[in-house]
Scaffold this motif. Structure first.
Motif, PDB file in Angstrom:
ATOM      1  N   LYS A 122       0.814  -1.213   0.000  1.00 24.54           N
ATOM      2  CA  LYS A 122       0.000   0.000   0.000  1.00 24.54           C
ATOM      3  C   LYS A 122       0.850   1.266   0.000  1.00 24.54           C
ATOM      4  CE  LYS A 122      -4.037  -2.028   2.297  1.00 24.54           C
ATOM      5  NZ  LYS A 122      -4.887  -2.034   3.519  1.00 24.54           N
ATOM      6  N   ALA A 123       2.092   1.146   0.462  1.00 24.14           N
ATOM      7  CA  ALA A 123       2.922   2.334   0.644  1.00 24.14           C
ATOM      8  C   ALA A 123       3.999   2.529  -0.415  1.00 24.14           C
ATOM      9  CB  ALA A 123       3.590   2.284   2.017  1.00 24.14           C
ATOM     10  N   CYS A 124       4.392   1.470  -1.121  1.00 24.64           N
ATOM     11  CA  CYS A 124       5.566   1.571  -1.995  1.00 24.64           C
ATOM     12  C   CYS A 124       5.263   2.269  -3.315  1.00 24.64           C
ATOM     13  CB  CYS A 124       6.158   0.196  -2.254  1.00 24.64           C
ATOM     14  SG  CYS A 124       5.158  -0.859  -3.303  1.00 24.64           S
ATOM     15  N   LYS A 125       6.348   2.765  -3.922  1.00 24.60           N
ATOM     16  CA  LYS A 125       6.294   3.404  -5.224  1.00 24.60           C
ATOM     17  C   LYS A 125       7.415   2.839  -6.095  1.00 24.60           C
ATOM     18  CE  LYS A 125       4.484   7.838  -3.503  1.00 24.60           C
ATOM     19  NZ  LYS A 125       4.734   9.305  -3.399  1.00 24.60           N
ATOM     20  N   PRO A 126       7.320   2.994  -7.416  1.00 25.14           N
ATOM     21  CA  PRO A 126       8.398   2.534  -8.290  1.00 25.14           C
ATOM     22  C   PRO A 126       9.737   3.135  -7.879  1.00 25.14           C
ATOM     23  CG  PRO A 126       6.483   3.142  -9.581  1.00 25.14           C
ATOM     24  CD  PRO A 126       6.188   3.566  -8.164  1.00 25.14           C
ATOM     25  N   GLY A 127      10.797   2.336  -7.990  1.00 26.79           N
ATOM     26  CA  GLY A 127      12.138   2.797  -7.669  1.00 26.79           C
ATOM     27  C   GLY A 127      12.600   2.398  -6.288  1.00 26.79           C
ATOM     28  N   GLN A 128      11.674   2.013  -5.413  1.00 22.30           N
ATOM     29  CA  GLN A 128      12.049   1.677  -4.047  1.00 22.30           C
ATOM     30  C   GLN A 128      12.443   0.203  -3.924  1.00 22.30           C
ATOM     31  OE1 GLN A 128       8.400   3.449  -2.146  1.00 22.30           O
ATOM     32  NE2 GLN A 128       9.922   4.578  -0.950  1.00 22.30           N
ATOM     33  N   PHE A 129      12.942  -0.166  -2.744  1.00 19.97           N
ATOM     34  CA  PHE A 129      13.386  -1.540  -2.535  1.00 19.97           C
ATOM     35  C   PHE A 129      12.944  -2.039  -1.164  1.00 19.97           C
ATOM     36  CE2 PHE A 129      16.769   1.074  -0.782  1.00 19.97           C
ATOM     37  CZ  PHE A 129      17.233   0.377   0.324  1.00 19.97           C
ATOM     38  N   ILE A 130      13.142  -3.330  -0.956  1.00 18.12           N
ATOM     39  CA  ILE A 130      12.828  -3.949   0.338  1.00 18.12           C
ATOM     40  C   ILE A 130      14.062  -4.723   0.796  1.00 18.12           C
ATOM     41  CG2 ILE A 130      10.325  -4.093   0.103  1.00 18.12           C
ATOM     42  CD1 ILE A 130      12.391  -7.156  -0.586  1.00 18.12           C
ATOM     43  N   ILE A 131      14.058  -5.114   2.063  1.00 21.55           N
ATOM     44  CA  ILE A 131      15.112  -5.979   2.597  1.00 21.55           C
ATOM     45  C   ILE A 131      14.448  -7.256   3.095  1.00 21.55           C
ATOM     46  CG2 ILE A 131      16.810  -6.300   4.438  1.00 21.55           C
ATOM     47  CD1 ILE A 131      17.427  -3.347   4.299  1.00 21.55           C
ATOM     48  N   VAL A 132      14.950  -8.388   2.634  1.00 21.83           N
ATOM     49  CA  VAL A 132      14.406  -9.671   3.076  1.00 21.83           C
ATOM     50  C   VAL A 132      15.419 -10.374   3.978  1.00 21.83           C
ATOM     51  CG1 VAL A 132      13.053  -9.932   0.969  1.00 21.83           C
ATOM     52  CG2 VAL A 132      15.285 -11.018   1.119  1.00 21.83           C
ATOM     53  N   LYS A 133      14.872 -11.194   4.856  1.00 19.50           N
ATOM     54  CA  LYS A 133      15.694 -12.002   5.745  1.00 19.50           C
ATOM     55  C   LYS A 133      14.992 -13.349   5.881  1.00 19.50           C
ATOM     56  CE  LYS A 133      18.033 -11.614  10.236  1.00 19.50           C
ATOM     57  NZ  LYS A 133      18.114 -10.809  11.478  1.00 19.50           N
ATOM     58  N   MET A 185      14.428   6.111  -2.019  1.00 19.38           N
ATOM     59  CA  MET A 185      13.614   7.168  -2.591  1.00 19.38           C
ATOM     60  C   MET A 185      12.903   6.660  -3.848  1.00 19.38           C
ATOM     61  SD  MET A 185      14.294   9.479  -0.432  1.00 19.38           S
ATOM     62  CE  MET A 185      13.552  10.931  -1.204  1.00 19.38           C
ATOM     63  N   PRO A 186      11.648   7.021  -4.060  1.00 20.80           N
ATOM     64  CA  PRO A 186      10.946   6.578  -5.274  1.00 20.80           C
ATOM     65  C   PRO A 186      11.477   7.281  -6.516  1.00 20.80           C
ATOM     66  CG  PRO A 186       9.575   8.077  -4.005  1.00 20.80           C
ATOM     67  CD  PRO A 186      10.789   7.799  -3.165  1.00 20.80           C
ATOM     68  N   SER A 187      11.140   6.754  -7.677  1.00 19.72           N
ATOM     69  CA  SER A 187      11.523   7.378  -8.950  1.00 19.72           C
ATOM     70  C   SER A 187      11.017   8.813  -8.974  1.00 19.72           C
ATOM     71  CB  SER A 187      10.927   6.597 -10.118  1.00 19.72           C
ATOM     72  OG  SER A 187      11.375   5.251 -10.101  1.00 19.72           O
ATOM     73  N   GLU A 188      11.828   9.713  -9.531  1.00 22.83           N
ATOM     74  CA  GLU A 188      11.531  11.139  -9.424  1.00 22.83           C
ATOM     75  C   GLU A 188      10.188  11.530 -10.021  1.00 22.83           C
ATOM     76  OE1 GLU A 188      13.985  12.831 -13.312  1.00 22.83           O
ATOM     77  OE2 GLU A 188      14.882  13.029 -11.319  1.00 22.83           O
ATOM     78  N   PHE A 189       9.731  10.830 -11.072  1.00 20.76           N
ATOM     79  CA  PHE A 189       8.480  11.237 -11.705  1.00 20.76           C
ATOM     80  C   PHE A 189       7.259  10.966 -10.824  1.00 20.76           C
ATOM     81  CE2 PHE A 189       9.496   7.026 -13.649  1.00 20.76           C
ATOM     82  CZ  PHE A 189       8.463   6.283 -13.101  1.00 20.76           C
ATOM     83  N   CYS A 190       7.413  10.095  -9.826  1.00 24.73           N
ATOM     84  CA  CYS A 190       6.282   9.774  -8.947  1.00 24.73           C
ATOM     85  C   CYS A 190       5.797  10.985  -8.163  1.00 24.73           C
ATOM     86  CB  CYS A 190       6.669   8.667  -7.970  1.00 24.73           C
ATOM     87  SG  CYS A 190       7.004   7.070  -8.735  1.00 24.73           S
ATOM     88  N   ASP A 191       6.713  11.892  -7.848  1.00 21.60           N
ATOM     89  CA  ASP A 191       6.365  13.035  -7.020  1.00 21.60           C
ATOM     90  C   ASP A 191       6.364  14.347  -7.796  1.00 21.60           C
ATOM     91  OD1 ASP A 191       6.151  11.432  -4.678  1.00 21.60           O
ATOM     92  OD2 ASP A 191       8.334  11.424  -4.502  1.00 21.60           O
ATOM     93  N   GLU A 192       6.424  14.262  -9.113  1.00 27.76           N
ATOM     94  CA  GLU A 192       6.389  15.459  -9.947  1.00 27.76           C
ATOM     95  C   GLU A 192       4.967  15.693 -10.447  1.00 27.76           C
ATOM     96  OE1 GLU A 192      10.722  15.820 -12.014  1.00 27.76           O
ATOM     97  OE2 GLU A 192       9.405  14.289 -12.830  1.00 27.76           O
ATOM     98  N   PRO A 193       4.634  16.921 -10.834  1.00 30.25           N
ATOM     99  CA  PRO A 193       3.303  17.186 -11.411  1.00 30.25           C
ATOM    100  C   PRO A 193       3.082  16.305 -12.639  1.00 30.25           C
ATOM    101  CG  PRO A 193       4.420  19.242 -10.888  1.00 30.25           C
ATOM    102  CD  PRO A 193       5.443  18.160 -10.715  1.00 30.25           C
ATOM    103  N   LEU A 194       1.957  15.615 -12.665  1.00 22.60           N
ATOM    104  CA  LEU A 194       1.683  14.657 -13.732  1.00 22.60           C
ATOM    105  C   LEU A 194       1.710  15.316 -15.107  1.00 22.60           C
ATOM    106  CD1 LEU A 194       1.004  11.760 -14.468  1.00 22.60           C
ATOM    107  CD2 LEU A 194      -1.423  12.307 -14.121  1.00 22.60           C
TER     108      LEU A 194
END
Length: 293
Positions: free
Chosen positions: A26-37, A91-100
């Motif tokens: 629900k929270a993630c955006k393109p460009g981000q990552f996760i850590i698995v264990k 940080m998410p991909s820059e276009f995610c937070d730019e004016p569409l």
């Protein structure tokens, strides 16, 4: 505990898993990552997000079995669980937070290589879902190493496959196709996003610089700890020291010192090399957890 609901083997060494992680989805955006264990004593493994479904509450990851921990991951089956599945990070991909409306004015070219193909998918999917089409180049050494082709066809109207040995699609490097599209097809791009092996991203940036084409790269290949504490992903961007997992993983590729980053990768593989880097870099060796300020 995070349940694996789907598992697929994409190539001899590359695997795909869909994992139940509702909060992250629900929270993630393109460009981000996760850590698995895998378990309580397991190694922390940073992995870029290949896809996410907020409604189903799942995250899709793609990884290559190149070390003991990732090899152990290949033995996990559908119905098994990860001990930890942390994110979204970075940080998410820059276009995610730019004016569409500004994003829609641009023409995007994505260049994906190897396992780096996976984090490109959520980016072109996001653009497609917002009415923006992008050209995509997928590069691999051979036909057997091309991954996610069918998924990419859903979201890109212009998909170009290239293999080093010419066994599938176009023959040659991804840079050959970039040159072809710009010089032969007369295409004009505003932004290039390149994700793949460090050496591939370096040469893509060298080429796009000649075209004055703004290029974004993802430095996920140099991440180890995922929090900035290990110092592995320390990189010089312009005249600043950055850490891929805290400040990125995406940066202006024309400002990244790739030669320095790749040399550090080699040094970091040995205990002696890690000690040398820590002594040489002093207080700038670590990037902190990203939350200290």
């Amino acid at each position: 505990m995070y349940k694996i609901v789907k598992k697929a083997q994409l190539t001899e060494t590359i695997f795909q898993m869909e994992v139940e992680a509702p909060r992250i989805a629900k929270a993630c955006k393109p460009g981000q990552f996760i850590i698995v264990k895998i378990d309580e004593k397991g190694e922390r493994i940073p992995l870029t997000i290949c896809d996410f479904d907020a409604e189903k509450g799942t995250i899709t990851i793609v990884f290559m079995a190149i070390g003991a921990s990732t090899y152990k991951m290949t033995s996990l089956k559908e119905g098994d669980y990860f001990r930890d599945f942390t994110g979204p990070l970075g940080m998410p991909s820059e276009f995610c937070d730019e004016p569409l409306e500004e994003v829609k004015k641009r023409k995007y070219l994505f260049v994906a290589g190897g396992v780096g193909t996976a984090p490109v998918l959520p980016q072109i999917k996001w653009l497609h879902n917002h009415g923006i089409d992008a050209d995509v180049i997928i590069g691999a050494k051979t036909k057997d190493l091309v991954i996610l082709e069918d998924e990419f066809k859903k979201y890109s109207g212009n998909l170009y496959i290239t293999t080093d040995d010419g066994s599938y699609g176009r023959s040659g490097m991804v840079t050959d196709t970039i040159k072809y599209l710009i010089e032969e097809e007369g295409k004009n791009y505003d932004v290039c996003v390149a994700i793949g092996p460090m050496i591939m991203m370096k040469f893509v940036c060298l080429m796009t610089k000649n075209y004055d084409l703004h290029t974004i790269v993802s430095l996920n290949p140099i991440m180890v700890d995922g929090t900035g504490m290990c110092g592995a992903c320390r990189v010089t961007v312009g005249d600043e020291v950055k850490f891929a997992c805290v400040d990125g993983p995406e940066f202006d590729g024309h400002l990244v010192d790739f030669d320095q980053a790749m040399k550090r990768q080699t040094l970091y593989k040995t205990e002696e090399g890690r000690a040398y880097l820590a002594a040489k870099e002093g207080d700038t060796h670590h990037g902190g957890c990203g939350q200290c300020n």
